[in-house]
Each structure stands twice: as C-alpha cells, then as structure tokens.
Enzyme design. Structure first.
Site, PDB file in Angstrom:
ATOM      1  N   MET A 186      28.337 -15.956 -24.849  1.00  0.00           N
ATOM      2  CA  MET A 186      28.338 -15.564 -23.458  1.00  0.00           C
ATOM      3  C   MET A 186      29.764 -15.251 -23.018  1.00  0.00           C
ATOM      4  SD  MET A 186      26.531 -17.509 -20.367  1.00  0.00           S
ATOM      5  CE  MET A 186      27.184 -19.109 -20.726  1.00  0.00           C
ATOM      6  N   ASP A 200      16.739 -15.077 -31.612  1.00  0.00           N
ATOM      7  CA  ASP A 200      17.678 -15.863 -32.406  1.00  0.00           C
ATOM      8  C   ASP A 200      18.600 -14.882 -33.140  1.00  0.00           C
ATOM      9  OD1 ASP A 200      18.223 -18.553 -33.947  1.00  0.00           O
ATOM     10  OD2 ASP A 200      18.107 -16.936 -35.422  1.00  0.00           O
ATOM     11  N   VAL A 201      19.884 -15.137 -33.036  1.00  0.00           N
ATOM     12  CA  VAL A 201      20.835 -14.160 -33.569  1.00  0.00           C
ATOM     13  C   VAL A 201      20.778 -14.077 -35.099  1.00  0.00           C
ATOM     14  CG1 VAL A 201      22.830 -15.729 -33.632  1.00  0.00           C
ATOM     15  CG2 VAL A 201      23.189 -13.296 -33.265  1.00  0.00           C
ATOM     16  N   ASN A 239      38.055 -18.958 -31.291  1.00  0.00           N
ATOM     17  CA  ASN A 239      38.461 -19.869 -32.356  1.00  0.00           C
ATOM     18  C   ASN A 239      37.245 -20.286 -33.191  1.00  0.00           C
ATOM     19  OD1 ASN A 239      40.848 -21.428 -33.250  1.00  0.00           O
ATOM     20  ND2 ASN A 239      39.625 -23.222 -32.687  1.00  0.00           N
ATOM     21  N   ALA A 240      36.123 -20.535 -32.486  1.00  0.00           N
ATOM     22  CA  ALA A 240      34.986 -21.199 -33.132  1.00  0.00           C
ATOM     23  C   ALA A 240      34.327 -20.377 -34.225  1.00  0.00           C
ATOM     24  CB  ALA A 240      33.954 -21.591 -32.081  1.00  0.00           C
ATOM     25  N   ASP A 269      39.689 -26.360 -30.745  1.00  0.00           N
ATOM     26  CA  ASP A 269      40.377 -27.361 -31.571  1.00  0.00           C
ATOM     27  C   ASP A 269      41.430 -26.615 -32.382  1.00  0.00           C
ATOM     28  OD1 ASP A 269      38.657 -29.511 -30.883  1.00  0.00           O
ATOM     29  OD2 ASP A 269      37.135 -28.669 -32.212  1.00  0.00           O
ATOM     30  N   HIS A 276      -0.498  -4.488   5.207  1.00  0.00           N
ATOM     31  CA  HIS A 276      -0.097  -3.322   6.002  1.00  0.00           C
ATOM     32  C   HIS A 276       0.873  -3.807   7.070  1.00  0.00           C
ATOM     33  CE1 HIS A 276      -3.976  -0.753   5.267  1.00  0.00           C
ATOM     34  NE2 HIS A 276      -2.960  -0.237   4.591  1.00  0.00           N
ATOM     35  N   ASP A 280      20.955 -12.515 -27.438  1.00  0.00           N
ATOM     36  CA  ASP A 280      21.171 -13.908 -27.044  1.00  0.00           C
ATOM     37  C   ASP A 280      19.801 -14.553 -26.842  1.00  0.00           C
ATOM     38  OD1 ASP A 280      23.875 -15.429 -25.695  1.00  0.00           O
ATOM     39  OD2 ASP A 280      21.922 -16.328 -25.270  1.00  0.00           O
ATOM     40  N   CYS A 311      -5.983  -1.789  13.686  1.00  0.00           N
ATOM     41  CA  CYS A 311      -6.514  -1.047  12.531  1.00  0.00           C
ATOM     42  C   CYS A 311      -7.677  -0.143  12.938  1.00  0.00           C
ATOM     43  CB  CYS A 311      -7.050  -1.996  11.467  1.00  0.00           C
ATOM     44  SG  CYS A 311      -5.894  -3.198  10.899  1.00  0.00           S
ATOM     45  N   ARG A 345       0.801  -1.222   0.000  1.00  0.00           N
ATOM     46  CA  ARG A 345       0.000   0.000   0.000  1.00  0.00           C
ATOM     47  C   ARG A 345       0.838   1.277   0.000  1.00  0.00           C
ATOM     48  NH1 ARG A 345      -5.233  -0.750   1.709  1.00  0.00           N
ATOM     49  NH2 ARG A 345      -5.935  -2.813   1.081  1.00  0.00           N
TER      50      ARG A 345
HETATM   51  N1  NAD Z   1      35.764 -26.157 -32.260  1.00  0.00           N
HETATM   52  C1  NAD Z   1      36.150 -25.176 -31.471  1.00  0.00           C
HETATM   53  O1  NAD Z   1      37.300 -24.768 -31.431  1.00  0.00           O
HETATM   54  C2  NAD Z   1      35.147 -24.541 -30.587  1.00  0.00           C
HETATM   55  C3  NAD Z   1      33.802 -24.908 -30.670  1.00  0.00           C
HETATM   56  C4  NAD Z   1      32.872 -24.252 -29.849  1.00  0.00           C
HETATM   57  C5  NAD Z   1      33.307 -23.275 -28.991  1.00  0.00           C
HETATM   58  N2  NAD Z   1      34.623 -22.973 -28.934  1.00  0.00           N
HETATM   59  C6  NAD Z   1      35.098 -21.869 -28.058  1.00  0.00           C
HETATM   60  O2  NAD Z   1      34.462 -21.958 -26.815  1.00  0.00           O
HETATM   61  C7  NAD Z   1      34.243 -20.644 -26.302  1.00  0.00           C
HETATM   62  C8  NAD Z   1      32.787 -20.452 -25.941  1.00  0.00           C
HETATM   63  O3  NAD Z   1      31.991 -20.595 -27.113  1.00  0.00           O
HETATM   64  P1  NAD Z   1      30.668 -19.777 -27.389  1.00  0.00           P
HETATM   65  O4  NAD Z   1      30.948 -18.324 -27.348  1.00  0.00           O
HETATM   66  O5  NAD Z   1      30.014 -20.318 -28.589  1.00  0.00           O
HETATM   67  O6  NAD Z   1      29.800 -20.274 -26.179  1.00  0.00           O
HETATM   68  P2  NAD Z   1      29.028 -19.531 -25.013  1.00  0.00           P
HETATM   69  O7  NAD Z   1      28.341 -20.615 -24.259  1.00  0.00           O
HETATM   70  O8  NAD Z   1      29.910 -18.605 -24.292  1.00  0.00           O
HETATM   71  O9  NAD Z   1      27.919 -18.673 -25.765  1.00  0.00           O
HETATM   72  C9  NAD Z   1      26.965 -19.180 -26.642  1.00  0.00           C
HETATM   73  C10 NAD Z   1      25.754 -18.300 -26.476  1.00  0.00           C
HETATM   74  O10 NAD Z   1      24.909 -18.430 -27.584  1.00  0.00           O
HETATM   75  C11 NAD Z   1      23.559 -18.393 -27.163  1.00  0.00           C
HETATM   76  N3  NAD Z   1      22.702 -18.966 -28.186  1.00  0.00           N
HETATM   77  C12 NAD Z   1      22.504 -20.262 -28.496  1.00  0.00           C
HETATM   78  N4  NAD Z   1      21.674 -20.365 -29.562  1.00  0.00           N
HETATM   79  C13 NAD Z   1      21.349 -19.099 -29.923  1.00  0.00           C
HETATM   80  C14 NAD Z   1      20.543 -18.562 -30.964  1.00  0.00           C
HETATM   81  N5  NAD Z   1      19.935 -19.329 -31.858  1.00  0.00           N
HETATM   82  N6  NAD Z   1      20.441 -17.229 -31.044  1.00  0.00           N
HETATM   83  C15 NAD Z   1      21.048 -16.431 -30.149  1.00  0.00           C
HETATM   84  N7  NAD Z   1      21.832 -16.890 -29.147  1.00  0.00           N
HETATM   85  C16 NAD Z   1      21.993 -18.207 -29.055  1.00  0.00           C
HETATM   86  C17 NAD Z   1      23.590 -19.144 -25.858  1.00  0.00           C
HETATM   87  O11 NAD Z   1      22.479 -18.791 -25.067  1.00  0.00           O
HETATM   88  C18 NAD Z   1      24.932 -18.682 -25.260  1.00  0.00           C
HETATM   89  O12 NAD Z   1      24.787 -17.562 -24.430  1.00  0.00           O
HETATM   90  C19 NAD Z   1      34.681 -19.692 -27.376  1.00  0.00           C
HETATM   91  O13 NAD Z   1      35.969 -19.216 -27.113  1.00  0.00           O
HETATM   92  C20 NAD Z   1      34.663 -20.519 -28.616  1.00  0.00           C
HETATM   93  O14 NAD Z   1      35.546 -20.032 -29.592  1.00  0.00           O
HETATM   94  C21 NAD Z   1      35.552 -23.572 -29.712  1.00  0.00           C
HETATM   95  N1  ARG Z   2      -4.370  -0.545   9.471  1.00  0.00           N
HETATM   96  C1  ARG Z   2      -4.960  -1.507   8.842  1.00  0.00           C
HETATM   97  N2  ARG Z   2      -4.310  -2.595   8.618  1.00  0.00           N
HETATM   98  N3  ARG Z   2      -6.191  -1.277   8.353  1.00  0.00           N
HETATM   99  C2  ARG Z   2      -6.985  -2.256   7.735  1.00  0.00           C
HETATM  100  C3  ARG Z   2      -7.688  -1.666   6.601  1.00  0.00           C
HETATM  101  C4  ARG Z   2      -8.688  -2.580   5.976  1.00  0.00           C
HETATM  102  C5  ARG Z   2      -9.272  -2.044   4.720  1.00  0.00           C
HETATM  103  N4  ARG Z   2     -10.292  -2.880   4.212  1.00  0.00           N
HETATM  104  C6  ARG Z   2      -8.182  -1.872   3.648  1.00  0.00           C
HETATM  105  O1  ARG Z   2      -7.890  -2.800   2.959  1.00  0.00           O
HETATM  106  O2  ARG Z   2      -7.635  -0.843   3.473  1.00  0.00           O
END
Ligand code: NAD
Ligand code: ARG
Length: 703
Positions: free
Chosen positions: A637, A680-681, A525-526, A604, A168, A657, A264, A139
C-alpha cells in the site's frame, strides 16, 4: 374558482393494482376496492373542480396506472416533455398522453427511448417560477435533466432520491406558494438536502415527519393558499395553517396501495413561465464546455452530479449528441453556484472531468508570486494526474512534468511560455504560481463504454467461478501487454512489498526480471530483506518457505541477513561476492535492472541500499518511473500509493492487493489505464508467469 389554473385527470375506470413496480404495490395486488377508489377519486375531482378547471383524458383498458396523470409529462406554458416510463408496465400509456397533449395544442418533446423520465411525478416547478426541481435515482435518469433544461429553457436543480418508498419526487417534495416547501428530508441524499437548504430559507421549509410522509402528505396539490392532500396529522395541519395555508383533506387510501395520492392523480397543465425576477444576485455563473463520450462514458452524468452534489445548479445551453457509437458529444453548460467558494469547488472537480471555460473568455490564468521558498500562495491550484493545459497570453500551454498534488509554475519570457508541475518544496521565491481555476483545462482521453467497463476491480479470492475467470482474462490481457512492451523496447516498472515473498511470489517475480519483463523495481527495505532471507536461509520472516512452518529462532533471520549485507556494503557487492545467488534482488543486480528501496519508520537495519532520506527516495522513484508504459503494483500500500501519486494519467497501472480498499484507491483514478485486481499476489504472479510462458513458448520454438 381560479379560472387560469387547469388540471388533467383520468377517471379510475380501469384502475387496479395489477403488478408491482414500487414498494407500495407489494402485497396489494387486486386488493384495492374499485368502488371505494371511484368514490375517493370523485371526491378529489370535486375538491379541485371547485377551485380550478379539470380536463379529463380518457382512461384506457390495460393501463391501470393511467389514473396517475402526474406521470403523463412535464408541462411548462404550451410545451410538454412527454414521460418515458422506466417500467414496461407503464410504457403503453405514453401514446395516449401524447395524443391528448397534441390535441390540446401542446408542443411535445420526446426523450430518447432509453432515457427514462417520469414527468411531473419527478419534476416540480418552484411555485414562484424560479427553477425546476427534478428528481432522479429511481424512475428518472439524471441524463434526462439536461434535455429537459434545454427544451423548457429553465434552470434545473437535481435532487437524488434515496429511499425507494419515495421513488418519485412528488411523493416527498411539494413546492408551495410564497416560496414555501413541504418535504421529507430523509428521502434525499446529503447533497440534495444541502441544495434544498441553500435554495430555501429555513423559515420557508416545512419538514414532514415520517408518519405523515408515509401517508403521502407531500403528495399534495397546491392552489394558491389551499393544499389538497390525503389525511395528515394535526401537527402538520397546524404547521401549515401557521404559514397561512388552508388544508383540504380528502381520503385517497385506495390509491396509496399503488403508491400514489392527490398530486399523482393530477397534472397541472397551466404552468406559466414567470420571468426570473427573483434571481439571487449572489449566485455565480460560468459557461463551460464539455466534449467526449458524454453520455456513453457517463461524463455528463458525473459532471452534473459534481454540480448538484456540491450544491450548484446547471442549465444546458447546447447539447450535441454524437449519434454514432464512436462519435463524441459536446455540451455547453451554464453552471451556477450559490457562492464563490462553492463555484471553485465545483470547478476544480469539473476541470478533472475535462471541462473548460470558453477559451475566448480567458486569456491568462491568474498567478500569484511565491513570497517564501517552498511555500505556495494560499489559493494555488493543486495539479492532478491528467494532462493539463493553461492559458498564457491567449494560448493554451501544455503543463510539463504532469503529476498530482503539485503547484503549477508559469513562466513567460522571450524564449517562450512554460507551465510546470512543481512540488511545494521545490518552489522558489519569485516563482509565479497559478491560483484559482480560471483558464485551465485537462485533456481527458475519450473513453468508450467498453474501455470504461474494463477499468473495474476484479475479485479472485472467495468469489464464484465466473469472477475467477475474469481475473484470468485480465491476467491474460496484462501478459499480452507486457510481452508487447518488452518486444517493443518499452518499460515496465514493478512496485512490490514483502508479501510478494511471503506468498511464494519471489520465484515468479525473479523469472519476470530474468526474462526481461521488468525494467525497474521500486520497494522498501522489507521486500529486499525478505527476498534475500529466503534466497540465503530458505525462510521468509522466519517461516520455512518449503514447509510453511516457522523455524526455531527464525525471527532473527532477517536481521542476520541485514547484517550480512551491511558487512558486504551493498546488495550488488553481496552478489559479486557470491553470497547472494538467487531471488528478486539477485536478478535485479545480474540483469542490470535498477531498483530503489525507499526507507520507512518500520525498517530494521536498514540495508545499505535503503535510502532513508525520503526526499531523495521520492526523487529516485520519480526518476525510475519516467517513461514507464506500465506499472505493476504488487501488495504494498505504502509504495504503490506513493508511486500512484507521482504517475501521470496515460501510464497503465495494474494494482494487485488482497484488500479491495487499496485496489479501489489506486485503480479509481478516473482514467482508462488503471486495472485493479483483488487477489493473493503469489497466485497472481504465478498466473502471470504461466500466461507469459504460454505466449512466448511458440516463439522460442520457432527461433
Ligand atoms: N523488517 C523491516 O524492515 C520491515 C518489515 C515490514 C515492513 N517494512 C517497511 O514498511 C513499509 C510498509 O510495508 P508494506 O509495503 O509491506 O506494507 P503496506 O501495509 O503498505 O502494504 C501491504 C499490502 O499488502 C496487502 N496484502 C496482504 N496480504 C496480501 C496477499 N496475500 N496478497 C496480496 N496483497 C496482500 C495488504 O492488503 C496491504 O495493502 C515498507 O517501506 C516496508 O519496507 C519494513
Ligand atoms: N406521480 C406519482 N408519484 N405517481 C404515482 C404512480 C404510481 C404507479 N403505480 C407507479 O409506480 O408508477
């Protein structure tokens, strides 16, 4: 009879349950018996009359809840803060109560029209006169507390109510003589409970169980050692008796149907101000200044929440309200905390909101000398994203290299004074590092209501048409800003994860780079591997990007790409050799857009361009975001949060994201420049390029 105590009551001539404004009234419309209500009220009246003086305010037809005089206002000596009812059903009572107070010689304070406060129903004086407990959450608006604190010149301890049955404060909380407190803890949030526990020693806290709480046991009238209340359990009666209280039970079932009981139905009008002779000397107090759109942008609310939320209390010493929409307000608030540690915690958070100690009071920040390279003194101040100034030799000095999670190194030499955000690893023995929280302020950009509302999250997927439209509107705004930045020679940095490629966003991101909208690319890298896999082999992580189906042996594709690039020595060399002819990385090379690929444990290969020394890659990222006007964070992320950590306030950040938690983490920086989009990105990028096409096509035609 205790002559000095007076109560105000209102006979229940027009009492009934006519509407529903609290959960008790639900299902009880016209279910209370007039006759029984009258009898119960009379009984309470006589119980009180035997022990105090009772004044009566005439009941008014059409205002059935007027019987609950606790909600008339809050009285302290001969001053009253009149209630501003939240619900229109009760607002009509205000002039009648006002009249009564004026006729009886009270000075009446009235809150602004849109600032609800429901009088002594939501504000209870400590019976030792030490402070005022003030409730909010249902309130009463928290913003009313500073005004009450100012008008009544009293320390306010705000308590947040979280159970709507106890809407209250007086329905679940009753300060008693001798510093005792009768209350139902579950009605309050954790912070409020902590505050109660900090203020009231355990032996003085009388906890009410739910069964008694829902019989309004806390809605009691305390006169000396007597407590008048509705029926309660034997257990509670015994508990109270063991603390020396005599319980007088009087049935008030008819009033429970409207959500009220003994307390009250009464308003104590003799509330003397007792000098603060019980002040706890361990309490630490500081006077802080706040300036900006304090009410409009919710800063005051947040600041008081920070104080109360951490177990402190406040008193507003001055409050100047900016009347015009654009004008700012200022406040001087005395913050009290039960210990130095609590005060430091509160201060750190208040500094982030732009609060500062009165400058004339502090001439120099406290510093301590770094004893070991790369290690800060224990109590070092941890920097934030906000532009910060520190006091050095009685002057405010702007902190350089602003970023979060750094220490502030202060230097003073004949050439001048400097303060610089410095990462722990860069600290050198002998550096003077700021410690504690004295003599520092952050400069917060004034946020208006409109700006504040624009920093929300927008949901695209799985939501209704209207929010889809909101995403479109946001994309339109982002496109507009990107065009402006490009045309004015500004800088847009993109952080991107491999999802950009998997969702078909590569072609759009490539377009943005080609058309000059992107000035640096940050990733891992990815993104590079999958982008080049798609450009060279048509798959992304082995999935055919045209058909959307996995290709036989496709899971090896990205390793083949890594191997190929490794053979050429770098991405740029693969472009020169004509091996890589399209895609995001190709466009970066061709358009001289610098990129930085930070390594991770998942990588990788890695690609020759991926920097596996993390300190080096952090430095590279940090160099590339220098001077950025906007950072587009696309579905990574790891890299987006990494970049967020090194970006000072003032840079527009757009985080896209699919996971709302990531978006919230990144866009909730408390600054106007962040926009979060849950979508979706691939879709986002496609919308963005379409919108940029719309914006630029007419220009191209006229050239
Ligand atoms: N083969 C490889 O070398 C390899 C593969 C994957 C990741 N990695 C590495 O791992 C690390 C983390 O990877 P990251 O950044 O992908 O992962 P991350 O988990 O940090 O982020 C991925 C994000 O994408 C979001 N997401 C998923 N689908 C989505 C969509 N359709 N639209 C919008 N957002 C979406 C997720 O919610 C998440 O927050 C990076 O450094 C990356 O380079 C390396
Ligand atoms: N001091 C209190 N708690 N008063 C009760 C008030 C009750 C009243 N029906 C209200 O809802 O406002």
């Amino acid at each position: 009879m205790t002559e000095t105590i007076r109560f105000l009551m209102c006979s229940p001539d027009h009492y009934d349950v006519d509407y529903v404004i609290n959960p008790w009234m639900e299902g009880n419309i016209h279910k209370s018996s007039q006759e029984k209500a009258r009898q119960q009220w009379q009984q309470l009246y006589h119980v009180l009359k035997d022990r105090a003086l009772v004044d009566l305010v005439p009941p008014e037809k059409g205002w059935p809840d007027m019987v609950f005089t606790a909600n008339a206002g809050l009285v302290l000596e001969k001053t009253v803060v009149l209630s501003r009812f939240l619900h229109k059903e009760r607002q009509g009572e205000e002039p009648y109560f006002k009249q009564w107070f004026e006729d009886n010689g009270f000075t009446v304070h009235e809150l602004p029209k849109d600032l609800p406060f429901e009088g002594a129903g939501d504000a209870l004086l400590d019976r030792e006169g030490r402070w005022l407990w003030a409730g909010y959450g249902f309130r009463t608006e928290l913003d009313s507390h500073p005004l009450i604190a100012k008008w009544l010149d009293i320390e306010v301890l705000s308590l947040r109510l979280i159970d709507e049955r106890f809407y209250h404060l007086d329905t679940c909380f009753c300060p008693l003589s001798g510093g005792y407190l009768l209350y139902y803890p579950d009605a309050f949030d954790a912070y409020s409970n902590r505050l109660i526990e900090l203020k009231i020693p355990e032996e003085k806290r009388i906890i009410v169980e739910e069964a008694d709480a829902v019989n309004f046991a806390c809605n009691a009238v305390n006169i000396g050692q007597v407590i008048v209340m509705n029926k309660i359990s034997d257990d509670l009666q015994y508990k109270l008796a063991s603390k020396g209280f005599e319980v007088v039970q009087t049935p008030l079932t008819e009033f429970l149907k409207a959500g009220g009981a003994a307390k009250c139905l009464t308003l104590r009008t003799t509330e003397p101000l007792i000098p603060d002779h019980h002040a706890n000397v361990t309490i630490e107090s500081r006077i802080l200044q706040l300036e900006g759109h304090l009410l409009d942008a919710g800063i005051m609310n947040k600041a008081l929440d920070v104080v109360v939320g951490n177990g402190g209390s406040f008193k507003v010493l001055n409050f100047t309200l900016g009347i015009e929409r654009q004008s700012t307000s200022s406040a001087e608030v005395r913050v009290s905390a039960p210990s130095h540690e609590v005060m430091e915690e509160i201060m750190v958070q208040l500094i982030d909101l732009g609060a500062a100690a009165r400058p004339q009071e502090i001439c120099d920040v406290n510093t301590a000398v770094v004893a070991q390279d790369g290690v800060a003194p224990d109590d070092f101040y941890v920097s934030t994203i906000y532009p910060t100034e520190v006091r050095v030799n009685c002057e405010w000095v702007r902190v350089e290299n602003q970023r979060m999670d750094a220490a502030i190194v202060v230097t003073e030499s004949p050439e001048g004074k400097t303060a610089k955000c410095t990462l722990l690893r860069d600290l050198k023995a002998g550096d003077r590092v700021m410690v504690g929280v004295e003599g520092i302020r952050t400069i917060r950009q004034a946020e208006s209501r409109e700006q504040r509302n624009s920093t929300q999250e927008f949901t695209f997927m799985g939501a209704g048409v209207s929010s889809e439209r909101r995403v479109e509107l946001t994309v339109e705004q982002i496109a507009w800003e990107m065009r402006q930045i490009r045309d004015q020679g500004g800088k847009v940095v993109v952080t991107a994860g491999p999802v950009v490629i998997h969702t078909g966003g590569a072609q759009h991101l490539s377009r943005l780079i080609r058309d000059g909208y992107v000035h640096a690319l940050l990733g891992g890298n990815a993104i590079a591997v999958h982008d080049m896999e798609q450009a060279i082999m048509g798959t992304s992580l082995g999935v055919d990007m045209q058909k959307g189906i996995p290709v036989r042996g496709g899971h090896r594709h990205h390793l083949k790409i890594i191997n190929l690039i490794r053979r050429h020595g770098s991405i740029a060399k693969a472009v020169s050799a004509g091996v890589l002819t399209k895609g995001v990385m190709y466009e970066c090379v061709k358009n001289n857009v610098p990129f930085s690929l930070a390594g991770s444990i998942r990588d990788d290969g890695p690609l020759p361009d991926t920097e596996m020394d993390l300190i080096k890659s952090q430095e590279e990222y940090s160099r590339l975001i220098q001077g950025a006007d906007m950072i587009l964070m696309l579905s990574s992320m790891l890299h987006s949060i990494g970049v967020g950590n090194m970006t000072p306030a003032g840079v527009k950040m757009v985080c896209v994201d699919i996971n709302p938690a990531v978006v919230t983490k990144l866009s909730d920086r408390g600054s106007v420049e962040s926009v979060g989009i849950v979508t979706d990105v691939g879709l986002f990028l496609s919308l963005l390029t379409q919108q940029l096409d719309k914006l630029t096509r007419p220009l191209v035609e006229t050239v």
